[in-house]
Motif scaffolding. Structure first.
Motif, PDB file in Angstrom:
ATOM      1  N   ALA A   1      -0.611   4.513   1.568  1.00 18.67           N
ATOM      2  CA  ALA A   1      -0.075   4.597   2.992  1.00 18.67           C
ATOM      3  C   ALA A   1       1.188   5.570   2.894  1.00 18.67           C
ATOM      4  O   ALA A   1       1.559   5.856   4.055  1.00 18.67           O
ATOM      5  N   GLY A   2       1.679   5.954   1.892  1.00 20.79           N
ATOM      6  CA  GLY A   2       2.865   6.346   1.980  1.00 20.79           C
ATOM      7  C   GLY A   2       3.850   6.298   0.584  1.00 20.79           C
ATOM      8  O   GLY A   2       3.356   5.556  -0.186  1.00 20.79           O
ATOM      9  N   THR A   3       4.973   6.877   0.397  1.00 23.86           N
ATOM     10  CA  THR A   3       5.749   6.936  -0.617  1.00 23.86           C
ATOM     11  C   THR A   3       7.161   6.667   0.142  1.00 23.86           C
ATOM     12  O   THR A   3       7.696   7.374   0.992  1.00 23.86           O
ATOM     13  N   ILE A   4       7.821   5.772  -0.641  1.00 23.98           N
ATOM     14  CA  ILE A   4       9.313   5.263  -0.137  1.00 23.98           C
ATOM     15  C   ILE A   4      10.185   5.544  -1.469  1.00 23.98           C
ATOM     16  O   ILE A   4      10.048   4.802  -2.501  1.00 23.98           O
ATOM     17  N   GLU A   5      10.940   6.749  -1.430  1.00 27.53           N
ATOM     18  CA  GLU A   5      11.754   7.095  -2.576  1.00 27.53           C
ATOM     19  C   GLU A   5      13.111   6.927  -2.129  1.00 27.53           C
ATOM     20  O   GLU A   5      13.739   7.484  -1.441  1.00 27.53           O
ATOM     21  N   MET A   6      13.606   5.871  -2.952  1.00 32.70           N
ATOM     22  CA  MET A   6      14.932   5.341  -2.998  1.00 32.70           C
ATOM     23  C   MET A   6      15.885   6.048  -4.041  1.00 32.70           C
ATOM     24  O   MET A   6      15.243   6.069  -5.250  1.00 32.70           O
ATOM     25  N   THR A   7      17.164   6.497  -3.761  1.00 30.29           N
ATOM     26  CA  THR A   7      18.091   7.083  -4.854  1.00 30.29           C
ATOM     27  C   THR A   7      19.132   6.241  -4.998  1.00 30.29           C
ATOM     28  O   THR A   7      19.773   6.056  -3.869  1.00 30.29           O
ATOM     29  N   SER A   8      19.619   5.975  -6.168  1.00 28.98           N
ATOM     30  CA  SER A   8      20.853   5.419  -6.303  1.00 28.98           C
ATOM     31  C   SER A   8      22.170   6.253  -5.960  1.00 28.98           C
ATOM     32  O   SER A   8      21.977   7.663  -6.028  1.00 28.98           O
ATOM     33  N   ALA A   9      23.415   5.481  -5.700  1.00 29.71           N
ATOM     34  CA  ALA A   9      24.502   6.288  -5.271  1.00 29.71           C
ATOM     35  C   ALA A   9      25.006   7.244  -6.280  1.00 29.71           C
ATOM     36  O   ALA A   9      24.907   6.857  -7.694  1.00 29.71           O
ATOM     37  N   SER A  10      25.384   8.394  -5.867  1.00 25.34           N
ATOM     38  CA  SER A  10      25.931   9.423  -7.074  1.00 25.34           C
ATOM     39  C   SER A  10      27.257   9.084  -7.165  1.00 25.34           C
ATOM     40  O   SER A  10      27.950   8.386  -6.470  1.00 25.34           O
ATOM     41  N   ARG A  11      28.070   9.830  -8.159  1.00 27.11           N
ATOM     42  CA  ARG A  11      29.339   9.932  -8.038  1.00 27.11           C
ATOM     43  C   ARG A  11      30.285  10.113  -7.088  1.00 27.11           C
ATOM     44  O   ARG A  11      31.086   9.508  -6.709  1.00 27.11           O
ATOM     45  N   ALA A  12      29.422  11.018  -6.255  1.00 26.88           N
ATOM     46  CA  ALA A  12      30.338  11.736  -5.045  1.00 26.88           C
ATOM     47  C   ALA A  12      30.211  10.558  -4.105  1.00 26.88           C
ATOM     48  O   ALA A  12      31.145  10.387  -3.024  1.00 26.88           O
ATOM     49  N   ASP A  13      29.204   9.579  -4.092  1.00 19.23           N
ATOM     50  CA  ASP A  13      28.980   8.423  -3.155  1.00 19.23           C
ATOM     51  C   ASP A  13      30.095   7.438  -3.197  1.00 19.23           C
ATOM     52  O   ASP A  13      30.222   6.532  -2.369  1.00 19.23           O
ATOM     53  N   LEU A  14      30.273   7.033  -4.623  1.00 26.86           N
ATOM     54  CA  LEU A  14      30.989   5.868  -4.870  1.00 26.86           C
ATOM     55  C   LEU A  14      32.313   6.164  -5.276  1.00 26.86           C
ATOM     56  O   LEU A  14      32.865   6.854  -5.916  1.00 26.86           O
TER      57      LEU A  14
ATOM     58  N   ARG B   1       0.734  -1.257  -0.112  1.00 28.77           N
ATOM     59  CA  ARG B   1      -0.100  -0.096  -0.131  1.00 28.77           C
ATOM     60  C   ARG B   1       0.874   0.987   0.077  1.00 28.77           C
ATOM     61  O   ARG B   1       0.412   2.460  -0.261  1.00 28.77           O
ATOM     62  N   THR B   2       2.312   1.148   0.126  1.00 27.36           N
ATOM     63  CA  THR B   2       3.099   2.179  -0.230  1.00 27.36           C
ATOM     64  C   THR B   2       3.641   2.028  -1.410  1.00 27.36           C
ATOM     65  O   THR B   2       4.245   0.916  -1.976  1.00 27.36           O
ATOM     66  N   LEU B   3       3.840   3.171  -2.121  1.00 28.57           N
ATOM     67  CA  LEU B   3       4.580   3.452  -3.330  1.00 28.57           C
ATOM     68  C   LEU B   3       5.756   3.477  -3.323  1.00 28.57           C
ATOM     69  O   LEU B   3       6.565   4.468  -2.398  1.00 28.57           O
ATOM     70  N   VAL B   4       6.662   2.341  -3.775  1.00 25.92           N
ATOM     71  CA  VAL B   4       8.245   2.390  -3.599  1.00 25.92           C
ATOM     72  C   VAL B   4       8.943   2.677  -4.945  1.00 25.92           C
ATOM     73  O   VAL B   4       8.581   1.994  -6.052  1.00 25.92           O
ATOM     74  N   LEU B   5       9.472   3.658  -5.122  1.00 27.95           N
ATOM     75  CA  LEU B   5      10.345   4.073  -6.099  1.00 27.95           C
ATOM     76  C   LEU B   5      11.961   3.960  -6.046  1.00 27.95           C
ATOM     77  O   LEU B   5      12.352   4.262  -4.930  1.00 27.95           O
ATOM     78  N   LEU B   6      12.515   3.668  -7.068  1.00 27.42           N
ATOM     79  CA  LEU B   6      13.900   3.652  -7.098  1.00 27.42           C
ATOM     80  C   LEU B   6      14.383   4.670  -8.364  1.00 27.42           C
ATOM     81  O   LEU B   6      14.096   4.198  -9.361  1.00 27.42           O
ATOM     82  N   ASP B   7      15.062   5.698  -7.980  1.00 24.07           N
ATOM     83  CA  ASP B   7      15.203   6.720  -9.101  1.00 24.07           C
ATOM     84  C   ASP B   7      14.032   7.001  -9.852  1.00 24.07           C
ATOM     85  O   ASP B   7      14.055   7.411 -11.054  1.00 24.07           O
ATOM     86  N   GLY B   8      12.879   7.174  -9.262  1.00 21.72           N
ATOM     87  CA  GLY B   8      11.800   7.636  -9.758  1.00 21.72           C
ATOM     88  C   GLY B   8      10.890   6.478 -10.487  1.00 21.72           C
ATOM     89  O   GLY B   8       9.739   6.582 -10.997  1.00 21.72           O
ATOM     90  N   VAL B   9      11.542   5.324 -10.280  1.00 21.49           N
ATOM     91  CA  VAL B   9      10.718   4.174 -11.179  1.00 21.49           C
ATOM     92  C   VAL B   9      10.007   3.055 -10.060  1.00 21.49           C
ATOM     93  O   VAL B   9      10.653   2.668  -8.962  1.00 21.49           O
TER      94      VAL B   9
END
Length: 672
Positions: free
Chosen positions: A162-175, A114-122
């Motif tokens: 129920a909500g939204t879980i937005e996950m973002t991939s690691a950026s250049r600065a993170d890796l 019931r929660t929308l789960v996104l990874l990089d907007g997908v």
């Protein structure tokens, strides 16, 4: 078993994955430089958050927390946000994959998200089941997570009841250019992962892989074990590719590909489940005067499961093949409408199709085939208006949905058709919206929000029956969409340097909620109930002082089923704890050294809608230590459930499953 179309899809997806890498390298070699800095900086992120986002209340989890949890699993880190839950208390090592739906605010009752789960907007939920493939979401690949409770009306807002879980991939600065880890744990458990992320011109490519396995623990209580009882063995792997390349000073293209496989054994020998997937997406981000976020994605997933009788220990059901496909895309535009406004307009579409192929064994062998298609297409608009200390935000969506080509066929072992049902196609239009206000008063922010939303039934809920022996749950092709109405208000305070306090009160009403309704002790059926009403409070606290960081969260939800005339009217929804809490104390006296303790509590909840079987409350304690031994190399020690708390994850008339016992890990990490 994998259908020919799935093999074709897998091979076809290798082409865009390869092309994306080539394009990333080609586009990054010859670009105009930014006159201000002398080069083009590609972060690999989306557009900035609108200024009104805090009005809806949200919690962020940073990369350090994601990488340094005792279990190393995203679904466990999300428990830092009190109120987050899956259908079962188990994680992706010992739960059936189809039970790993995500929800918030005790709006439970079934296994779909019931929660929308996104990874990089997908959206990443399984197109057929609606569960989240957490085993393929690796913490080291992520840059952070934002959790927003309540309904949503922005991109892909349909489904966020129920909500939204937005996950973002690691950026250049993170890796770093190369990184990885290898760990060995209790019960012969092993985890190995590695990432290479070279810069390519002004862009970068990140290729990562992870493999893990374990002999597993006994999910069955000792006094219920039989000669057929076996530990919950698991074995899974995933490979991810991400490429980010600039197309100009303000524009970049992002590609992400993922291939994964997962195998688990639950409770009895032969009670095996497997899931697999191949995902790909491409995204265009422009930070120019007209800001643009456009993406397209495709998913090819499969699932198989065998059910073993708890009395005869014979095979009773072979859900041998459940292929599904998800296709979708969105475009969001932010036109230049003035410095005080951030306007978002756009549209999105999601298509899902899938089938199940299963064989039921008993006195007579039957072969079943069922499935169908769903679609949701919507337009949205949202404005954020800054008036000094006051920020007003409001948005609306209009979605058209369809449920088509539904069918159920049953054949004898000889292939004779005994049942052939075609379900009528349906469609509808839903209008939803949300509005909020944020008032900034120095060290205190006040917020108020209201929202509506809806969720379409999944193909699983519509067409697939399932069995957790001895209980069978029937599908229901006539399910209606769920519809949410909610309001909330809160305060965010910063009383001392490094300290933040948040408190939110909410009221949510989920109309036509889909639940597993008890027909008899061994039979349930999916159905719409009048509503689930949840009201409660959520609190969070974070205090950073010197080398110490103390964070905590608490959620109380008075959730009840509103179903006049039904036996469960006024009762708590199945699998919905009234209370949950989490707290982490971390100590980082110098760069690289880290030690933390995490305590989590989940209150009592019920297995079924009639509140006959109790899952008692449980409190667990985890520990984590990272000790640098040389530059870029550290020893990792982890301990899950240090006090060896008994966590009941299933209770059907006294037949129980248990969660993760004390588990200790030791290993090495390099590059971070």
């Amino acid at each position: 078993m994998i259908l020919a179309r799935d093999i074709t899809m897998t091979r076809a997806m290798r082409v865009p994955m390869l092309l994306a890498g080539i394009l990333a390298a080609g586009n990054a070699r010859a670009q105009d430089v930014d006159p201000a800095t002398g080069d083009i900086v590609v972060l690999g992120r989306g557009l900035d958050l609108p200024p009104g986002t805090p009005a809806y209340g949200s919690v962020t989890i940073n990369r350090q927390r994601l990488e340094n949890d005792a279990s190393g699993r995203v679904e466990d880190v999300l428990l830092d946000v009190a109120g987050f839950q899956q259908f079962r208390r188990s994680d992706s090592r010992s739960a059936n994959p189809s039970a790993q739906g995500a929800t918030l605010r005790a709006l439970g009752g079934n296994a779909s998200s019931r929660t929308l789960v996104l990874l990089d907007g997908v959206p990443i939920a399984d197109p057929f089941f609606g569960y989240i493939p957490f085993n393929a979401v690796i913490p080291s690949r992520l840059g952070g997570i934002r959790v927003t409770r309540g309904g949503g009306s922005g991109p892909f807002g349909a489904g966020a009841v129920a909500g939204t879980i937005e996950m973002t991939s690691a950026s250049r600065a993170d890796l770093p250019t190369s990184s990885g880890q290898a760990l060995y744990g209790s019960r012969n458990a092993q985890t190995v992962s590695a990432t290479v992320a070279p810069s390519v011109g002004s862009g970068f490519v990140a290729l990562s892989g992870q493999f893990e396995r374990g002999d597993g623990f006994q999910t069955t209580p000792e006094d219920q074990r039989t000669p057929a009882t076996v530990p919950a063995r698991y074995r899974d792997w995933s490979t991810g590719l991400r490429a980010v390349a600039p197309l100009g000073p303000d524009t970049e293209v992002q590609f992400r590909g993922l291939v994964f496989g997962d195998n688990r054994t639950l409770r009895f020998k032969g009670a095996d489940s497997s899931s697999s997937g191949e995902d790909a997406s491409i995204r265009l981000i422009s930070h120019g005067r007209w800001q643009v976020d456009a993406l397209a994605y495709v998913q090819a997933r499969n699932f198989a499961n065998t059910v073993i009788s708890s009395s005869s220990f014979a095979l009773t059901l072979d859900q041998r093949n459940t292929p599904s496909t998800g296709i979708g895309g969105k475009i969001e535009l932010r036109p230049p409408v003035g410095g005080d406004h951030v306007l978002r307009v756009g549209g999105d579409v999601r298509l899902a199709d899938g089938q199940l192929f299963e064989d039921a064994y008993g006195a007579v062998i039957t072969r079943r085939n069922a499935g169908g298609n769903t679609s949701v297409a919507g337009l949205f608009v949202e404005d954020n208006w800054t008036l000094g200390r006051l920020v007003l935000t409001g948005g609306a969506r209009v979605d058209h949905w369809t449920i088509t080509d539904g069918f159920f066929r049953q054949r004898s072992a000889a292939g004779a058709l005994t049942t052939d049902t075609a379900f009528p196609s349906r469609d509808g239009t839903e209008a939803t919206g949300r509005a909020g206000a944020l008032l900034k008063l120095g060290a205190v922010d006040l917020r108020l929000a209201g929202y509506t939303g809806f969720r379409l039934p999944t193909l699983n809920e519509l067409y697939r029956p399932f069995t957790v022996f001895p209980v069978t749950t029937q599908a229901n092709a006539n399910l209606s969409p769920e519809r949410l109405r909610g309001v909330e208000g809160g305060i965010d305070a910063r009383p001392l340097p490094g300290m933040t306090l948040s408190l939110t009160g909410f009221y949510n009403r989920l109309g036509d909620a889909i639940a597993n309704l008890t027909i008899s002790p061994i039979l349930r059926r999916r159905g719409n109930v009048n509503a689930i009403v949840a009201k409660g409070v959520e609190a969070s606290f974070d205090w950073r002082r010197g080398a110490f960081d103390l964070s905590a969260s608490y959620a109380f939800s008075d959730s009840k089923v509103d179903a006049p005339g039904m036996a469960f009217n006024g009762l708590i929804p199945a699998q919905s704890p009234r209370q949950s809490a989490s707290a982490t104390l971390a100590w980082q006296p110098r760069s690289g050294l880290l030690a933390s303790l995490t305590a989590r509590h989940v209150g009592r909840q019920y297995e079924d809608d009639l509140q006959t079987d109790v899952l008692r409350a449980a409190t667990t304690v985890d520990a984590f230590v990272k000790l640098p031994v040389r530059k870029g190399v550290a020893v990792i020690a982890r301990a899950e459930n240090v006090l060896d708390e008994t966590v009941v994850t299933r209770n059907q008339a006294g037949s129980m499953d248990l969660g993760t016992p004390r588990t200790v890990w030791i290993g090495v990490r390099f590059g971070a």
